[in-house]
Each structure stands twice: as C-alpha cells, then as structure tokens.
Design a protein around this motif. Structure first.
Motif, PDB file in Angstrom:
ATOM      1  N   VAL A 201       0.836  -1.201   0.000  1.00 48.48           N
ATOM      2  CA  VAL A 201       0.000   0.000   0.000  1.00 48.48           C
ATOM      3  C   VAL A 201       0.875   1.257   0.000  1.00 48.48           C
ATOM      4  N   ALA A 202       1.947   1.229   0.776  1.00 45.36           N
ATOM      5  CA  ALA A 202       2.851   2.379   0.861  1.00 45.36           C
ATOM      6  C   ALA A 202       3.508   2.675  -0.487  1.00 45.36           C
ATOM      7  N   PRO A 210      -2.816   3.204  -7.956  1.00 44.88           N
ATOM      8  CA  PRO A 210      -3.791   2.436  -7.183  1.00 44.88           C
ATOM      9  C   PRO A 210      -3.268   1.043  -6.811  1.00 44.88           C
ATOM     10  N   THR A 211      -3.669   0.567  -5.642  1.00 42.36           N
ATOM     11  CA  THR A 211      -3.342  -0.784  -5.203  1.00 42.36           C
ATOM     12  C   THR A 211      -4.630  -1.581  -5.046  1.00 42.36           C
ATOM     13  N   SER A 212      -4.531  -2.877  -5.354  1.00 46.02           N
ATOM     14  CA  SER A 212      -5.703  -3.749  -5.232  1.00 46.02           C
ATOM     15  C   SER A 212      -5.316  -5.025  -4.514  1.00 46.02           C
ATOM     16  N   ILE A 213      -6.323  -5.714  -3.975  1.00 49.12           N
ATOM     17  CA  ILE A 213      -6.085  -6.986  -3.294  1.00 49.12           C
ATOM     18  C   ILE A 213      -7.234  -7.946  -3.600  1.00 49.12           C
ATOM     19  N   MET A 231      -6.934  -0.555   5.684  1.00 46.42           N
ATOM     20  CA  MET A 231      -5.481  -0.542   5.509  1.00 46.42           C
ATOM     21  C   MET A 231      -5.046   0.429   4.423  1.00 46.42           C
ATOM     22  N   GLY A 232      -5.951   0.721   3.489  1.00 41.24           N
ATOM     23  CA  GLY A 232      -5.619   1.701   2.462  1.00 41.24           C
ATOM     24  C   GLY A 232      -5.583   1.193   1.043  1.00 41.24           C
ATOM     25  N   PHE A 233      -5.940  -0.079   0.811  1.00 40.24           N
ATOM     26  CA  PHE A 233      -6.026  -0.572  -0.573  1.00 40.24           C
ATOM     27  C   PHE A 233      -7.110   0.201  -1.303  1.00 40.24           C
ATOM     28  N   ASP A 234      -6.844   0.515  -2.567  1.00 35.44           N
ATOM     29  CA  ASP A 234      -7.788   1.300  -3.352  1.00 35.44           C
ATOM     30  C   ASP A 234      -8.923   0.454  -3.912  1.00 35.44           C
ATOM     31  N   ILE A 252     -18.207  -8.851  -5.119  1.00 32.92           N
ATOM     32  CA  ILE A 252     -18.245  -7.434  -4.755  1.00 32.92           C
ATOM     33  C   ILE A 252     -16.932  -6.764  -5.135  1.00 32.92           C
ATOM     34  N   LEU A 253     -17.054  -5.601  -5.748  1.00 32.62           N
ATOM     35  CA  LEU A 253     -15.928  -4.699  -5.986  1.00 32.62           C
ATOM     36  C   LEU A 253     -16.116  -3.521  -5.051  1.00 32.62           C
ATOM     37  N   MET A 254     -15.132  -3.286  -4.188  1.00 37.45           N
ATOM     38  CA  MET A 254     -15.230  -2.167  -3.245  1.00 37.45           C
ATOM     39  C   MET A 254     -13.959  -1.338  -3.304  1.00 37.45           C
TER      40      MET A 254
END
Length: 431
Positions: A201-202, A210-213, A231-234, A252-254
């Motif tokens: 994320v950092a 953007p970061t994804s998980i 945590m901050g994932f986009d 779901i996409l969030m």
C-alpha cells in the motif's frame, strides 16, 4: 357496430366455465397440493453432500434462506439496474468501510471491472476502446509479486494489460513507469512473497498508483471484509458465493469512489464495453446485499463451535481404526475453517486417496471430499481436475481432506459413517 356497443355486448357474456353463484356456494373442490418438481432427478443430475469446501465447480455454497426469499420476491418486479446498484452499493460500502461498492458477477469480474475503471476513468470514448490500448493514452501494465501471479490474474489481461512480475521492493521501484496502471496483491499467497500488505500500500501511495487486493475466499474472519479497506487498498475484490453464502454468480468490488464510478461505466447495463458479458441481474444484486448483511450479523463464535463439533464427530469415527492417523488444521489464509486430514498406512488400508474419493462420490449418499493439504485455489473446473504441477504428487497419496462448513445439520454423521465404512472395507480386503 360501434366500439361502445361491442364492449357492451361482451360484458353481457358469461365467463367461460363460470357456474351460478348458488351452485358455487354449495360445491367445493379441495385445492390440489402442489408437488415440488425435482428437476435434478428429472435431468439425472447428481446431488451430493459437500465435505470439500466452497469450490466453484461444486457450485460453491448453498445460499441462505433469506437470500433465496429476496431473489424470489424481487423477481416479480421490474426496476432500473443502475438504481439498484446505486442503492445497494451505498449500503455495502457502509458495511465494509469503503468509499463505494458495486455487485459484480464474481471476484474475477470485480478484477476486470476495477482495472477497466482505472484505465478509462469516466471517459466514455476510452470505455468503448477497451481492450485496445495502443494509441489511446491509457496505461497497460499491472505489477504484482511473482508468487501472486496465478491464473485468476487473467481477469486483468481481459482489459488488454499485461502482468509485470517483481519480487522485492527494489524490483517494484524499477518496474514502475508511465505505463503502470495498478499494483496488485493476492492475499492467499501473502506469506509467499517478500513484500507485505502495508509495504505494498505504501508503494502505491508513494508513486500515486492504485493498489488492489484479491480476497476472493478470505472470509472468515469476517473482519477481512473491512480490514483491507481500512489498511488503504484502493480496490478490494471478493467472491459472493463462498462463506458469505450469496449467489455463486455474484461478487463485490469495493474501493475508491472515483474508480467504482468508472468501473460502473464499463459494466452492464451499458452494451458497448469489454465487460458487457458481466451481467448481474437485480435478484443477484439484492441477494448479494442481503447475504452480506446476514453474514456480518452472524454469531461467528457460535458458528465456529458448530464447525468444530461436526469435524470432531467425523474425526472420532475413524481415528481409532488400524493404520489411521488424523489431524485437524486451520489454514492461515483462504477458506479459514477447521479442516480434517485423514491419512492411512497402505499396508493396512488398501486404498488410495483418489479411490476413497471415488467410493464416497459413487456411494449412497454421494459425498464429495478433497485432497488433504491441497489449497483450494489449485482446483480447476472438473470433478477431480487440479493444477498439473501438484497432480502427480497427489496421484497415489493415501489421504483425504474433509471440511464441515458446507455441511448441513446432521450430514456430519453420514460423512463419518461412510468414511469409516470404506476404511474398514479396504482394511478387511487387504489379504
């Protein structure tokens, strides 16, 4: 004859099959009891007890009764798909601590739509051009750790992007360029890579990328539903048809509001997009919301104790048999639920793991079990199809794997009885 006269004449005619009021009041016909149609039996489709887990090729999970009720009731009305997505998305976002959310046709779909939203923004011209990226000014690369680059990342390739593998933070710094659209993380293999969640994320924040998980199967624990948003994932991708027990065809996409808005432009009901085939109907959208709401409100401690009781019942039925060893484990990531491995000495029990699974499958009742120690993400579509890289290792393994979280009340007794029967039969025939 005038129209008014025709209508007047029609109203004077008796209804077909009508009977006089007096006769109808004295003649009563018992209402026939409707018989439920057994479509599985009619088509010859095998049903079974699921002691393996939430596997897509086994139809995932059984939806909650409340979800089925909502699907049935909402199927009787029309509404605008975008309005349903708007309202449901707002409610889901509140539940999972994200800025916005939408229901997709699975986690794979969420991955494609999330990346599409990043690439196009809210530029309809770009939406129409995907997956053709050349000459559009859109970015074209997704970076992920080598150990996180598994088959489901094909969802990103659908947008026209390519995957760039890295292993260290230094690799990420070198790989990032003007084409980098996304930094992607696979939660189930988090312990296999050098870069951890917070570091990932950092890196995204440092480079404004953007970061994804992907947490497709990573509830329980229920806290994972909001952990990675906090945590901050986009972007966060999750399946709906596993522990949440929503529709198997939903997910779901969030994440960030602007990205979700752009993802919506790439999704149905719009018909000119790369994800036109990712339709989710109103019943699934609403059913997914109800499933999530009910899952969060579940007494998870009570549920866990029920799983432990069921898996212990199966273990107790076989652990004292000659040549048998058993072990209950809890995966650290992915399908976190009590899991029983049953192993046997092949000089005592003349049976392979595959033969055991076949006997359980072909018995009465039909039961599906899994390969012991095999992560669920290795499974592919098909009755016994797994990753070829591990198939040979497991070919002669004298072991089966059993979970209890998809069992219905009382089914643990049938599973225990059948496994014990097969082990005893194979032991008696060893001579």
């Amino acid at each position: 004859m005038k129209r008014r006269e025709i209508l007047k004449g029609l109203t004077a005619l008796p209804l077909a099959g009508a009977v006089p009021a007096a006769a109808s009041s004295t003649t009563t016909t018992p209402k026939a009891v409707a018989r439920e149609r057994d479509i599985f039996k009619e088509l010859g489709v095998r049903t079974f007890i699921n002691a393996a887990g939430t596997l897509t090729y086994m139809s995932g999970c059984l939806m909650r009764d409340e979800v089925v009720d909502i699907i049935n009731s909402t199927s009787k009305h029309f509404c605008m798909i975008d309005e349903v997505q708007d309202k449901v998305g707002e409610r889901i976002a509140q539940l999972v601590h994200s800025e916005a959310a939408m229901v997709t046709c699975g986690a794979f779909s969420a991955m494609t739509l999330g990346l599409a939203g990043i690439l196009t923004g809210e530029d309809v011209r770009k939406v129409e051009q995907l997956p053709h990226l050349e000459g559009t000014g859109m970015k074209s690369e997704v970076i992920c750790q080598k150990s996180h680059n598994e088959r489901y990342n094909h969802a990103f390739l659908n947008t026209g992007c390519k995957i760039v593998e890295v292993e260290t933070i230094e690799d990420v710094e070198k790989a990032i360029n003007e084409k980098t659209a996304l930094l992607h993380f696979l939660n189930i293999t988090a312990n296999h890579g050098q870069i951890k969640h917070e570091e990932w994320v950092a890196l995204g924040k440092k480079h404004n990328i953007p970061t994804s998980i992907d947490i497709a199967a990573d509830v329980p624990p229920v806290s994972n539903l909001w952990k990675f948003n906090d945590m901050g994932f986009d972007l966060v991708f999750i399946s709906g048809g596993k522990a949440i027990r929503g529709p198997q065809s939903a997910g779901i996409l969030m994440g960030r509001k602007n990205i979700i808005a752009a993802a919506r432009l790439n999704a149905p009901p719009r018909g000119y997009t790369v994800a036109r085939g990712h339709k989710v109907n109103k019943e699934e959208i609403l059913g997914m919301y109800i499933a999530l709401e009910k899952y969060i409100a579940t007494d998870h401690d009570k549920e866990w104790k029920e799983w432990e009781t069921r898996i212990a019942h199966i273990q107790n039925a076989v652990k004292d048999l000659p040549g048998i060893t058993t072990k209950i484990t809890i995966p650290e990531l992915g399908n976190v639920t009590p899991t029983l491995s049953i192993n046997w000495d092949d000089t005592v029990v003349k049976l392979t793991g595959r033969e055991m699974r076949d006997r359980l499958r072909n018995g009465n009742p039909s039961i599906e079990a899994g390969f012991s120690g095999l992560p669920l993400y290795h499974y592919q579509a098909g009755s016994d199809s797994i990753d070829p890289a591990v198939a040979e290792t497991l070919k002669g393994a004298n072991t089966v794997r059993v979970t209890a979280w998809m069992l219905q009340p009382g089914e643990e007794k049938m599973v225990a009885r059948r496994i014990r029967e097969e082990l005893l039969t194979a032991s008696a025939s060893k001579s």
